[in-house]
Motif scaffolding. Structure first.
Motif, PDB file in Angstrom:
ATOM      1  N   UNK A 473       0.925  -1.049  -0.045  1.00  0.00           N
ATOM      2  CA  UNK A 473      -0.141  -0.053   0.080  1.00  0.00           C
ATOM      3  C   UNK A 473       0.918   1.178  -0.085  1.00  0.00           C
ATOM      4  N   UNK A 474       0.329   2.328  -0.506  1.00  0.00           N
ATOM      5  CA  UNK A 474       0.896   3.707  -0.495  1.00  0.00           C
ATOM      6  C   UNK A 474      -0.004   4.530   0.234  1.00  0.00           C
ATOM      7  N   UNK A 475       0.340   4.970   1.696  1.00  0.00           N
ATOM      8  CA  UNK A 475      -0.394   5.665   2.512  1.00  0.00           C
ATOM      9  C   UNK A 475      -0.601   7.245   2.014  1.00  0.00           C
ATOM     10  N   UNK A 476      -1.561   7.880   2.562  1.00  0.00           N
ATOM     11  CA  UNK A 476      -1.580   9.167   2.203  1.00  0.00           C
ATOM     12  C   UNK A 476      -0.415  10.158   2.504  1.00  0.00           C
ATOM     13  N   UNK A 477       0.239   9.825   3.325  1.00  0.00           N
ATOM     14  CA  UNK A 477       1.503  10.691   3.827  1.00  0.00           C
ATOM     15  C   UNK A 477       2.669   9.994   3.100  1.00  0.00           C
ATOM     16  N   UNK A 478       2.606   9.303   2.020  1.00  0.00           N
ATOM     17  CA  UNK A 478       3.570   8.674   1.232  1.00  0.00           C
ATOM     18  C   UNK A 478       4.426   7.476   1.735  1.00  0.00           C
ATOM     19  N   UNK A 479       4.007   6.901   3.129  1.00  0.00           N
ATOM     20  CA  UNK A 479       4.723   5.640   3.433  1.00  0.00           C
ATOM     21  C   UNK A 479       4.182   4.470   2.765  1.00  0.00           C
TER      22      UNK A 479
END
Length: 489
Positions: A473-479
């Motif tokens: 996954x790519x989280x909304x904060x870029x992690x």
């Protein structure tokens, strides 16, 4: 007798966990294969077994998973409820940063009749948890079952679900192996998106850092932190609220000088002596609490005395705290220590400790948690006990698990150094911005993942915030989240 009581307690706990796992199982067999696949990252983000150290969040997620199961089945069977809309509440970790691993964001999902498409509902669920929706957007609409085809009208089927997380994880891996992408291919498609999201978030983080530094300076704080669970925009609002109080109640806020202020899910004084301010309170409630901080500090001062008393009763055992224990008030923790000490004194009033025990338990560590906590040996070799555990059961548990505790302590001491060495090596070689992991990723799994990363080419990892988890996954904060057992080819 004590052993029998322990076995009965364990059986009841497993039955309860199995019920929760069965509810998850209903979701998995009700939906189509594609929608079930899309839900897997969500399961791993909210699965109760990942919140064993956090009883409140665990219980909330367990209850909500049961309601979610019924709602998804209703959507799939087109048996829409006529009752008023309910709100599902799930806790997810707000950040992958190690120092914020016990910070949570509360996600609220409205269940009503306006969204009758399972795919659309699941997509909204993933978006609310900051999980990738790339896969579900590719899922084609599927025919839903008719009401008369509901599960209640079908022959019963034999499903086996183990409540332990590693079993659930193992089942997930075996089912998903054929569809999981190769790491290098997945990174080619998602690395740029991750960097852009991190860049967008950095602007807001810079503004928050500026607000925080001004507040720390004006109030002469040691630090200001955010451990609430809401998004960082809410953090900005909390900082501004406290900043406004400096203009109207400057004299009262003198009490905060040289303290750590934490915006948190409750108001009180933590075991570390931090001033916890509930983010849901109005400013007047903050002021009322801050006025009475000296009274709350009195409980903090007695905690070392209660810990020493428990240690002396239990043959000099060390009183520890788990690294990712939930924040709790000193007053509540003191009461937990008293309960365990009282239970052990009751035991000793009737009999002595087993002859097999050594004269000193100093090499062992015990951690006392809330009434809802587990009775277990942690991966680090600590004895974990709930405050309500009867003395006879606790003594029997320690007797049966001394060897296991020693083995885990030894293994952890060895693995943690190897793990840390590999983390530093990976950050340097791959030019990562950061490298973190889920609590459920044990050191041996992390070592396996980092060893496999040695074989990867570094170009896709440069300046990425990498988090080792159980899904992509790519989280909304870029992690960037990748499974610890990712595929190389």
């Amino acid at each position: 007798m004590a052993a029998a009581a322990l076995r009965l307690s364990g059986m009841l706990q497993l039955q309860f966990q199995a019920l929760a796992a069965h509810k998850i199982g209903l979701m998995r067999r009700t939906l189509s294969t594609e929608l079930t696949t899309a839900l897997r990252p969500f399961y791993f983000a909210v699965h109760p077994d990942l919140f064993g150290q956090h009883p409140e969040q665990r219980q909330t997620n367990e209850n909500s998973l049961k309601l979610l199961s019924a709602h998804l089945e209703a959507l799939y069977q087109r048996s829409y409820p006529n009752e008023d809309a309910k709100v599902l509440k799930f806790y997810v970790r707000e950040s992958a940063d190690a120092e914020k691993r016990d910070s949570f964001r509360l996600v609220q999902i409205r269940m009503d009749r306006s969204t009758r498409d399972p795919k659309r509902f699941i997509q909204g669920l993933l978006e609310s948890c900051n999980l990738s929706t790339d896969y579900i957007k590719t899922v084609k609409p599927t025919a839903q079952a008719k009401p008369q085809d509901s599960m209640a009208n079908k022959p019963s089927q034999d499903y086996h679900y183990n409540a332990e997380f590693h079993e659930f994880e193992s089942q997930y891996r075996s089912e998903a192996t054929s569809i999981r992408p190769v790491l290098s291919s997945w990174l080619e498609e998602n690395a740029a998106k991750a960097r852009q999201r991190a860049k967008d978030t950095a602007v807001l983080e810079a503004e928050i850092d500026k607000l925080k530094n001004v507040l720390v300076r004006d109030l002469q704080l040691r630090d200001a932190r955010y451990e609430c669970g809401w998004n960082i925009e809410h953090y900005r609002g909390c900082l501004k609220s406290l900043q406004r109080l400096t203009q109207t109640h400057a004299a009262v806020l003198e009490t905060l000088r040289n303290r750590v202020v934490v915006f948190a899910p409750f108001t009180g004084i933590s075991l570390e002596g931090h001033v916890m301010l509930f983010t849901g309170d109005v400013q007047n409630n903050w002021i009322d609490f801050i006025k009475n901080i000296p009274q709350h500090d009195a409980y903090l001062n007695v905690v070392p005395v209660y810990e020493l008393t428990l240690s002396q009763v239990l043959r000099g055992i060390q009183i520890g705290r788990r690294k990712f224990m939930p924040k709790q008030q000193a007053r509540g923790y003191a009461n937990y220590l008293m309960k365990v000490t009282t239970s052990l004194n009751d035991y000793l009033s009737k009999q002595k400790y087993p002859k097999s025990w050594p004269e000193s338990l100093q090499k062992y560590t015990i951690v006392v948690e809330s009434e809802a906590g587990p009775l277990m040996v942690s991966p680090t070799g600590q004895f974990i006990t709930p405050a309500t555990c009867p003395g006879s059961i606790l003594v029997d548990f320690i007797s049966q698990n001394m060897q296991l505790a020693c083995e885990r302590m030894s293994k952890y001491e060895k693995d943690k150094h190897i793990e840390q060495q590999l983390i530093e090596e990976s950050i340097h070689r791959l030019k990562l911005q950061s490298l973190t992991k889920d609590d459920a990723v044990t050191p041996d799994k992390m070592i396996s993942a980092l060893s496999d990363l040695r074989l990867c080419q570094p170009q896709h990892f440069e300046h990425i915030k990498l988090h080792i988890s159980h899904y992509y996954s790519v989280l909304t904060d870029g992690i960037v989240c990748i499974p610890w057992d990712f595929m190389q080819k």
